[in-house]
Design a protein around this motif. Structure first.
Motif, PDB file in Angstrom:
ATOM      1  N   VAL A 158       0.835  -1.199   0.000  1.00  0.00           N
ATOM      2  CA  VAL A 158       0.000   0.000   0.000  1.00  0.00           C
ATOM      3  C   VAL A 158       0.871   1.252   0.000  1.00  0.00           C
ATOM      4  CG1 VAL A 158      -1.694   1.328   1.333  1.00  0.00           C
ATOM      5  CG2 VAL A 158      -1.949  -1.153   1.107  1.00  0.00           C
ATOM      6  N   GLY A 159       1.925   1.250   0.796  1.00  0.00           N
ATOM      7  CA  GLY A 159       2.808   2.406   0.857  1.00  0.00           C
ATOM      8  C   GLY A 159       3.500   2.699  -0.462  1.00  0.00           C
ATOM      9  N   LYS A 160       3.911   1.653  -1.160  1.00  0.00           N
ATOM     10  CA  LYS A 160       4.549   1.850  -2.466  1.00  0.00           C
ATOM     11  C   LYS A 160       3.560   2.437  -3.471  1.00  0.00           C
ATOM     12  CE  LYS A 160       7.985  -1.796  -1.784  1.00  0.00           C
ATOM     13  NZ  LYS A 160       8.430  -3.164  -2.175  1.00  0.00           N
ATOM     14  N   PHE A 161       2.298   2.025  -3.359  1.00  0.00           N
ATOM     15  CA  PHE A 161       1.280   2.597  -4.241  1.00  0.00           C
ATOM     16  C   PHE A 161       1.055   4.068  -3.906  1.00  0.00           C
ATOM     17  CE2 PHE A 161      -3.112   3.757  -5.183  1.00  0.00           C
ATOM     18  CZ  PHE A 161      -3.207   3.405  -6.525  1.00  0.00           C
ATOM     19  N   ILE A 162       0.930   4.373  -2.630  1.00  0.00           N
ATOM     20  CA  ILE A 162       0.715   5.762  -2.206  1.00  0.00           C
ATOM     21  C   ILE A 162       1.864   6.652  -2.661  1.00  0.00           C
ATOM     22  CG2 ILE A 162       0.622   7.266  -0.173  1.00  0.00           C
ATOM     23  CD1 ILE A 162      -0.899   5.026   1.259  1.00  0.00           C
ATOM     24  N   ALA A 163       3.090   6.112  -2.603  1.00  0.00           N
ATOM     25  CA  ALA A 163       4.268   6.905  -2.958  1.00  0.00           C
ATOM     26  C   ALA A 163       4.240   7.364  -4.407  1.00  0.00           C
ATOM     27  CB  ALA A 163       5.535   6.099  -2.681  1.00  0.00           C
ATOM     28  N   LYS A 164       3.455   6.687  -5.240  1.00  0.00           N
ATOM     29  CA  LYS A 164       3.368   7.071  -6.645  1.00  0.00           C
ATOM     30  C   LYS A 164       2.357   8.192  -6.877  1.00  0.00           C
ATOM     31  CE  LYS A 164       2.100   3.282  -8.527  1.00  0.00           C
ATOM     32  NZ  LYS A 164       1.748   2.426  -9.675  1.00  0.00           N
ATOM     33  N   LEU A 165       1.542   8.491  -5.863  1.00  0.00           N
ATOM     34  CA  LEU A 165       0.472   9.465  -6.035  1.00  0.00           C
ATOM     35  C   LEU A 165       0.979  10.875  -5.753  1.00  0.00           C
ATOM     36  CD1 LEU A 165      -2.398   7.611  -4.125  1.00  0.00           C
ATOM     37  CD2 LEU A 165      -1.883   7.521  -6.577  1.00  0.00           C
ATOM     38  N   ASP A 166       0.508  11.802  -6.509  1.00  0.00           N
ATOM     39  CA  ASP A 166       0.823  13.212  -6.252  1.00  0.00           C
ATOM     40  C   ASP A 166      -0.294  13.792  -5.389  1.00  0.00           C
ATOM     41  OD1 ASP A 166       1.950  15.713  -6.297  1.00  0.00           O
ATOM     42  OD2 ASP A 166       1.119  16.248  -8.262  1.00  0.00           O
ATOM     43  N   LYS A 167      -0.384  13.285  -4.141  1.00  0.00           N
ATOM     44  CA  LYS A 167      -1.473  13.663  -3.253  1.00  0.00           C
ATOM     45  C   LYS A 167      -0.975  13.794  -1.815  1.00  0.00           C
ATOM     46  CE  LYS A 167      -5.217  11.228  -5.752  1.00  0.00           C
ATOM     47  NZ  LYS A 167      -6.075  12.401  -6.047  1.00  0.00           N
ATOM     48  N   ARG A 168      -1.743  14.553  -1.040  1.00  0.00           N
ATOM     49  CA  ARG A 168      -1.569  14.545   0.408  1.00  0.00           C
ATOM     50  C   ARG A 168      -2.399  13.380   0.952  1.00  0.00           C
ATOM     51  NH1 ARG A 168      -2.810  19.585  -0.950  1.00  0.00           N
ATOM     52  NH2 ARG A 168      -4.931  19.405  -0.091  1.00  0.00           N
ATOM     53  N   VAL A 169      -1.725  12.412   1.552  1.00  0.00           N
ATOM     54  CA  VAL A 169      -2.394  11.185   1.984  1.00  0.00           C
ATOM     55  C   VAL A 169      -2.267  11.051   3.502  1.00  0.00           C
ATOM     56  CG1 VAL A 169      -2.530   8.687   1.755  1.00  0.00           C
ATOM     57  CG2 VAL A 169      -1.899  10.095  -0.228  1.00  0.00           C
ATOM     58  N   LEU A 170      -3.395  10.802   4.141  1.00  0.00           N
ATOM     59  CA  LEU A 170      -3.422  10.483   5.564  1.00  0.00           C
ATOM     60  C   LEU A 170      -3.649   8.987   5.712  1.00  0.00           C
ATOM     61  CD1 LEU A 170      -3.574  11.319   8.596  1.00  0.00           C
ATOM     62  CD2 LEU A 170      -6.060  11.527   8.268  1.00  0.00           C
ATOM     63  N   ALA A 282       6.540   3.589   6.118  1.00  0.00           N
ATOM     64  CA  ALA A 282       7.963   3.279   5.972  1.00  0.00           C
ATOM     65  C   ALA A 282       8.322   2.955   4.528  1.00  0.00           C
ATOM     66  CB  ALA A 282       8.328   2.103   6.874  1.00  0.00           C
ATOM     67  N   ALA A 283       7.386   2.350   3.782  1.00  0.00           N
ATOM     68  CA  ALA A 283       7.658   2.001   2.390  1.00  0.00           C
ATOM     69  C   ALA A 283       7.825   3.232   1.515  1.00  0.00           C
ATOM     70  CB  ALA A 283       6.538   1.120   1.844  1.00  0.00           C
ATOM     71  N   ALA A 284       7.272   4.356   1.971  1.00  0.00           N
ATOM     72  CA  ALA A 284       7.389   5.599   1.213  1.00  0.00           C
ATOM     73  C   ALA A 284       8.622   6.398   1.605  1.00  0.00           C
ATOM     74  CB  ALA A 284       6.134   6.450   1.416  1.00  0.00           C
ATOM     75  N   GLY A 285       9.382   5.901   2.585  1.00  0.00           N
ATOM     76  CA  GLY A 285      10.590   6.595   3.020  1.00  0.00           C
ATOM     77  C   GLY A 285      10.702   6.623   4.529  1.00  0.00           C
ATOM     78  N   SER A 286      11.803   7.177   5.046  1.00  0.00           N
ATOM     79  CA  SER A 286      12.001   7.237   6.487  1.00  0.00           C
ATOM     80  C   SER A 286      10.965   8.165   7.122  1.00  0.00           C
ATOM     81  CB  SER A 286      13.413   7.731   6.808  1.00  0.00           C
ATOM     82  OG  SER A 286      13.636   9.009   6.240  1.00  0.00           O
ATOM     83  N   TYR A 287      10.719   7.954   8.412  1.00  0.00           N
ATOM     84  CA  TYR A 287       9.693   8.731   9.092  1.00  0.00           C
ATOM     85  C   TYR A 287      10.123   9.097  10.505  1.00  0.00           C
ATOM     86  CZ  TYR A 287       8.301   4.292  11.406  1.00  0.00           C
ATOM     87  OH  TYR A 287       8.271   3.125  12.128  1.00  0.00           O
ATOM     88  N   THR A 288       9.450  10.076  11.049  1.00  0.00           N
ATOM     89  CA  THR A 288       9.575  10.423  12.459  1.00  0.00           C
ATOM     90  C   THR A 288       8.217  10.197  13.112  1.00  0.00           C
ATOM     91  OG1 THR A 288       9.028  12.757  12.054  1.00  0.00           O
ATOM     92  CG2 THR A 288      11.357  12.138  12.020  1.00  0.00           C
ATOM     93  N   ALA A 289       8.228   9.743  14.364  1.00  0.00           N
ATOM     94  CA  ALA A 289       6.984   9.406  15.041  1.00  0.00           C
ATOM     95  C   ALA A 289       7.027   9.885  16.485  1.00  0.00           C
ATOM     96  CB  ALA A 289       6.742   7.900  14.992  1.00  0.00           C
ATOM     97  N   ARG A 290       5.853  10.072  17.043  1.00  0.00           N
ATOM     98  CA  ARG A 290       5.755  10.483  18.444  1.00  0.00           C
ATOM     99  C   ARG A 290       4.524   9.828  19.073  1.00  0.00           C
ATOM    100  NH1 ARG A 290       3.162  15.131  15.895  1.00  0.00           N
ATOM    101  NH2 ARG A 290       1.086  15.363  16.838  1.00  0.00           N
ATOM    102  N   GLN A 291       4.604   9.621  20.389  1.00  0.00           N
ATOM    103  CA  GLN A 291       3.446   9.164  21.140  1.00  0.00           C
ATOM    104  C   GLN A 291       2.718  10.376  21.692  1.00  0.00           C
ATOM    105  OE1 GLN A 291       2.521   6.948  25.344  1.00  0.00           O
ATOM    106  NE2 GLN A 291       4.025   5.938  24.036  1.00  0.00           N
ATOM    107  N   ASP A 292       1.456  10.505  21.333  1.00  0.00           N
ATOM    108  CA  ASP A 292       0.658  11.634  21.789  1.00  0.00           C
ATOM    109  C   ASP A 292      -0.068  11.341  23.096  1.00  0.00           C
ATOM    110  OD1 ASP A 292       1.293  13.235  19.544  1.00  0.00           O
ATOM    111  OD2 ASP A 292      -0.258  12.237  18.357  1.00  0.00           O
ATOM    112  N   TYR A 293      -0.384  10.048  23.330  1.00  0.00           N
ATOM    113  CA  TYR A 293      -1.195   9.741  24.506  1.00  0.00           C
ATOM    114  C   TYR A 293      -1.170   8.250  24.769  1.00  0.00           C
ATOM    115  CZ  TYR A 293      -5.221   9.669  27.700  1.00  0.00           C
ATOM    116  OH  TYR A 293      -6.038   9.508  28.798  1.00  0.00           O
ATOM    117  N   TYR A 294      -1.227   7.901  26.042  1.00  0.00           N
ATOM    118  CA  TYR A 294      -1.507   6.520  26.421  1.00  0.00           C
ATOM    119  C   TYR A 294      -2.116   6.480  27.820  1.00  0.00           C
ATOM    120  CZ  TYR A 294      -1.576   1.707  27.639  1.00  0.00           C
ATOM    121  OH  TYR A 294      -2.044   0.484  28.029  1.00  0.00           O
TER     122      TYR A 294
END
Length: 312
Positions: A158-170, A282-294
């Motif tokens: 799915v990530g590789k497919f999204i990476a081909k799109l010229d879109k803002r994807v959530l 991750a398939a679209a490239g490196s990322y940064t992440a954070r925990q907002d709540y638990y």
């Protein structure tokens, strides 16, 4: 292309069982913040990985993965009833790409989805129809389950497919963390329950109300000696979220289905939606992440967590 990710626990008992004013306020505030971030991002497409709870998928045909070209909410547990704004053409393109990536996925042109998909969509957008969406349902409650490496590979495709799109994807992952609500098992079930698990679509309002009442009642005693279900496991939840934040996705391949069930509850396997979501990012490239709540919230039968991530 720009990609952001939100992974959230969902709980059908939010607004039905009261964990206390402070907890409600905390969750309301973190959800409001997350929704504001989504609105600022203004996605052109939402890909939501979600579980089903015997509302759309049953044992008469239980696929490990299914992608919808059209979907309707069943409106359970106070969620909105009606159609989602599914991008049919793009969903079909994505399905073909996934199949070409050697991942078997079912396709539904008329999928029923429940709170496992719609609650988080509503919380993040205020609607089922505000943005184009592609729902991908991952079987997370109906054993037997495929290995976690298959879920990670689905996310990668799915990530590789999204990476081909010229879109803002959530990307949304909705489910988990540690929890075990009173979901029946097919093995050893009485005939009436077995028949429901095999082909229980479109139940009567009375049947749905009774089913929901059992879950509400369980939430009122969950975590006490009166409840025999597996308790919440905050340590397990935190370790899993840290793994995702650190990008140690290869370790997921070694996850044991039986060990997770014993340690954190049978429905903890809804974390499969989080695994797929992070693998897609991750398939679209490196990322940064954070925990907002638990927080462990017994009244909601939920290890309740929120993770956010975006491309580095």
């Amino acid at each position: 292309m720009s990609i952001k990710l939100k992974c959230l626990s969902h709980t059908p008992l939010r607004g039905l069982n009261d964990p206390g004013a402070d907890v409600v306020r905390e969750v309301d505030e973190i959800l409001a913040k997350a929704r504001a971030e989504v609105e600022a991002f203004d996605p052109e497409l939402i890909v939501v990985f979600a579980p089903d709870h015997y509302n759309g998928l049953f044992y008469d045909l239980m696929p490990p993965f299914v992608i919808a070209t059209a979907a309707d909410s069943v409106g359970d547990y106070q969620t909105q009833l009606g159609p989602l704004s599914v991008d049919k053409d793009l969903a079909l393109e994505m399905a073909k790409f996934i199949l070409d990536s050697d991942i078997d996925i079912a396709i539904s042109h008329r999928l029923q989805v429940d709170h496992g998909c719609t609650q988080t969509l509503e919380e993040m957008t205020g609607s089922l129809t505000r943005y184009p969406v592609i729902p991908i349902i991952i079987n997370s409650v109906a054993p037997p389950f495929g290995p976690y490496r298959r879920v990670r590979k689905l996310g990668e495709a799915v990530g590789k497919f999204i990476a081909k799109l010229d879109k803002r994807v959530l990307i949304l992952g909705t489910g988990g963390l540690s929890h075990e609500p009173p979901v029946p098992l097919l093995a050893g079930a009485p005939e009436e329950i077995a028949n429901f698990l095999i082909a229980g679509r479109n139940p009567t309002p009375e049947f749905r109300a009774a089913r929901q009442a059992r879950t509400i009642a369980t939430g009122k005693i969950f975590g006490t000696p009166d409840c025999e279900l597996t308790p919440l496991n905050a340590d397990w939840d935190q370790a899993f979220m840290q793994l995702l934040q650190d990008g140690r996705l290869a370790e997921i391949d070694d996850f044991s289905i039986e060990e997770i069930s014993r340690a954190a509850g049978r429905s903890t396997h809804e974390i499969r939606t989080w695994v797929a979501a992070f693998a897609a990012l991750a398939a679209a490239g490196s990322y940064t992440a954070r925990q907002d709540y638990y927080r462990s919230i017994n009244e909601w039968i939920a290890g309740y967590g929120v993770l956010s991530a975006e491309q580095a």
